[in-house]
Design an enzyme around this catalytic site. Sequence first.
Site, short mmCIF file in Angstrom:
data_model
loop_
_atom_site.label_atom_id
_atom_site.label_comp_id
_atom_site.label_asym_id
_atom_site.label_seq_id
_atom_site.Cartn_x
_atom_site.Cartn_y
_atom_site.Cartn_z
N HIS A 1 12.67 1.41 -4.90
CA HIS A 1 11.67 1.74 -6.03
C HIS A 1 10.23 1.74 -5.43
O HIS A 1 9.48 2.52 -5.81
CB HIS A 1 11.62 0.05 -6.70
CG HIS A 1 10.76 -0.05 -7.76
ND1 HIS A 1 11.21 -0.24 -8.90
CD2 HIS A 1 9.38 -0.14 -7.96
CE1 HIS A 1 10.21 -0.25 -9.79
NE2 HIS A 1 9.09 -0.11 -9.22
N GLU A 2 9.94 1.10 -4.34
CA GLU A 2 8.48 1.17 -3.73
C GLU A 2 8.32 2.55 -2.99
O GLU A 2 7.27 3.23 -3.06
CB GLU A 2 8.25 0.17 -2.72
CG GLU A 2 8.12 -1.14 -3.31
CD GLU A 2 7.52 -1.46 -4.66
OE1 GLU A 2 6.57 -0.72 -4.95
OE2 GLU A 2 7.92 -2.18 -5.43
N HIS B 1 7.66 5.29 -5.68
CA HIS B 1 6.40 5.05 -5.88
C HIS B 1 5.57 6.07 -5.13
O HIS B 1 4.69 6.57 -5.53
CB HIS B 1 5.75 3.75 -5.78
CG HIS B 1 5.73 2.96 -7.05
ND1 HIS B 1 5.33 3.45 -8.24
CD2 HIS B 1 6.25 1.45 -7.30
CE1 HIS B 1 5.61 2.46 -9.20
NE2 HIS B 1 6.26 1.54 -8.78
N GLN C 1 -0.12 2.29 -6.69
CA GLN C 1 -0.30 1.46 -7.88
C GLN C 1 -1.60 0.71 -7.95
O GLN C 1 -1.96 0.41 -9.13
CB GLN C 1 0.70 0.32 -7.75
CG GLN C 1 2.18 1.01 -8.12
CD GLN C 1 3.17 -0.21 -8.22
OE1 GLN C 1 3.72 -0.89 -7.17
NE2 GLN C 1 3.58 -0.68 -9.15
N GLY D 1 6.92 -6.41 -5.30
CA GLY D 1 6.87 -5.38 -4.24
C GLY D 1 5.62 -4.46 -4.87
O GLY D 1 5.45 -4.68 -6.19
N CYS E 1 8.89 -2.81 -13.54
CA CYS E 1 7.56 -2.31 -12.57
C CYS E 1 6.35 -2.73 -13.18
O CYS E 1 5.95 -2.85 -14.37
CB CYS E 1 7.83 -0.75 -12.73
SG CYS E 1 6.40 0.29 -11.61
N LEU E 2 5.46 -3.09 -12.28
CA LEU E 2 4.33 -3.74 -12.50
C LEU E 2 3.37 -2.61 -13.16
O LEU E 2 2.32 -2.84 -14.01
CB LEU E 2 3.39 -4.12 -11.22
CG LEU E 2 4.04 -5.36 -10.73
CD1 LEU E 2 3.32 -5.79 -9.24
CD2 LEU E 2 4.16 -6.77 -11.51
ZN LIG Z 1 6.85 -0.28 -9.62
#
Ligand SMILES: [Zn+2]
Length: 172
Positions: free
Chosen positions: A135-136, A139, A51, A46, A93-94
């Site tokens: 999660h997204e 963000h 991000q 995701g 998380c990226l």
């Molecule tokens: Zn994330």
Amino acid sequence: MAPRPILRWGDPVLHTPSRRVETIDGAIAALLVDMVETMYAAPGIGLAAPQIGVPLRVIVIDLSVGEKPGQLIKLINPEIVLKEGEQREEEGCLSIPGIGGTPVRPARVEVTGLDPDGRERSYTGTELLARAFCHEIDHIDGLLFVDRLTPLKRDLLKRKLRKKAKADDWDE
Ligand SMILES: [Zn+2]
């Protein structure tokens, strides 16, 4: 079009709520292409627009990471309209490479939003898909999973993250 750099914890864009998309135009279409490429290149399941430094309410999710074309979800102005139950599973998380945490998430969510053609779409997610939606969507509200941990765990982790951000020393 190319994968774009992913911002790391500490960048203000990640900690600020993103704006709603007012018009779905070519710029949004191009953004979605870049987001999908960036997600697959990472690789991740995701990605949210902030991000990659774009403060707009746009998310992409693909639990198969490109393996199954039908699993790619692109959603504009997504909203959680129903939450049920609870689950606790490890999340990463990226934007916080090498660090995991276990926030409490709903067991099931219903999410609505617009697809890239401006059509209203709704999804039901359980297990990993429910966690990915939460999660997204967090963000685009300026929240990371760290912000969802218990105060003790959150404070410990934030101390660690501040050091990493200062030294720009992230585990890849
Ligand atoms: Zn994330």
